[in-house]
Design a protein around this motif. Sequence first.
Motif, PDB file in Angstrom:
ATOM      1  N   ASP A   1       0.871  -1.153   0.165  1.00 18.81           N
ATOM      2  CA  ASP A   1       0.047   0.210  -0.151  1.00 18.81           C
ATOM      3  C   ASP A   1       0.787   1.223  -0.155  1.00 18.81           C
ATOM      4  O   ASP A   1       0.420   2.379   0.030  1.00 18.81           O
ATOM      5  CB  ASP A   1      -0.863   0.041   1.065  1.00 18.81           C
ATOM      6  N   GLY A   2       2.166   1.029  -0.235  1.00 16.22           N
ATOM      7  CA  GLY A   2       3.002   2.437  -0.105  1.00 16.22           C
ATOM      8  C   GLY A   2       3.505   2.616   1.164  1.00 16.22           C
ATOM      9  O   GLY A   2       4.300   3.794   1.243  1.00 16.22           O
ATOM     10  N   LYS A   3       3.079   1.890   2.144  1.00 17.48           N
ATOM     11  CA  LYS A   3       3.525   2.358   3.567  1.00 17.48           C
ATOM     12  C   LYS A   3       4.231   1.289   4.107  1.00 17.48           C
ATOM     13  O   LYS A   3       4.065   0.185   3.953  1.00 17.48           O
ATOM     14  CB  LYS A   3       2.181   2.707   4.499  1.00 17.48           C
ATOM     15  N   LYS A   4       5.572   1.685   4.859  1.00 15.35           N
ATOM     16  CA  LYS A   4       6.286   0.655   5.350  1.00 15.35           C
ATOM     17  C   LYS A   4       5.619   0.179   6.849  1.00 15.35           C
ATOM     18  O   LYS A   4       5.056   0.978   7.577  1.00 15.35           O
ATOM     19  CB  LYS A   4       7.688   1.224   5.921  1.00 15.35           C
ATOM     20  N   ASP A   5       5.521  -1.433   6.614  1.00 16.97           N
ATOM     21  CA  ASP A   5       4.955  -1.890   7.853  1.00 16.97           C
ATOM     22  C   ASP A   5       5.952  -2.399   8.781  1.00 16.97           C
ATOM     23  O   ASP A   5       7.297  -2.365   8.487  1.00 16.97           O
ATOM     24  CB  ASP A   5       4.080  -3.184   7.478  1.00 16.97           C
ATOM     25  N   LEU A   6       5.762  -2.855  10.097  1.00 16.33           N
ATOM     26  CA  LEU A   6       6.768  -2.985  10.975  1.00 16.33           C
ATOM     27  C   LEU A   6       6.651  -4.573  11.183  1.00 16.33           C
ATOM     28  O   LEU A   6       5.652  -5.286  11.278  1.00 16.33           O
ATOM     29  CB  LEU A   6       6.435  -2.519  12.404  1.00 16.33           C
TER      30      LEU A   6
END
Length: 206
Positions: free
Chosen positions: A61-66
């Motif tokens: 989704d274009g966002k960095k996850d952890l």
Amino acid sequence: MKFLKRTKVYLFCLTFLLPFRGITQNFDLFPIEFTTDRVLPNAYAGGLIAPQFSEIDLNNDGKKDLVVFEKSAARFIPFINEGEQGTINYRYDQSWVKIFPPIKTWAVLRDYNGDGLEDIFTLGQNNSNIEVWQSKRESGTIKFEKVFFQNSSSYFLSYTVSDTLKPIELTVISFPEIIDVDSDGDLDILTFDKAEIYVLFIRICK
């Protein structure tokens, strides 16, 4: 998830008496009450004792996850970033656990091949060398495959010393830093030597 507001916890008070001829134990039961209105959104993620933190865009989704690798339990704990652009709001998502390979010691996610998707660096099964698990997207998910290095004919990262290719050697307790030290666009490795005396600066041989 909402927990019950009032919970009773019963503690056993153990009294040990050690007379000359025997041992007696008295068990006294007493309740302790506590009240909380807190909502714990990531309660099922479990506790952390020796966590190692990395980032990767799991759901594209274009966002960095952890992604947390908990060394004490040898497991990956993924959190999806549900925040708006520029904000962070992590939510534990167990459905992503199954994509990660079985790893026991340490794991960090870094983009090894420069394709924009982080790969897994970890200690090899022989407990002395570094393996890389390359990531790729397939059918809406991510798959990891262990890299076989043609230059060394092995699954281990190597470096060149006097025109001789050698595997990077670590101890079981070593935890290297994998970053671009010299800003040349490629990842490098900082780690102790096997005697745990000197810090080695190694440029990765791809």
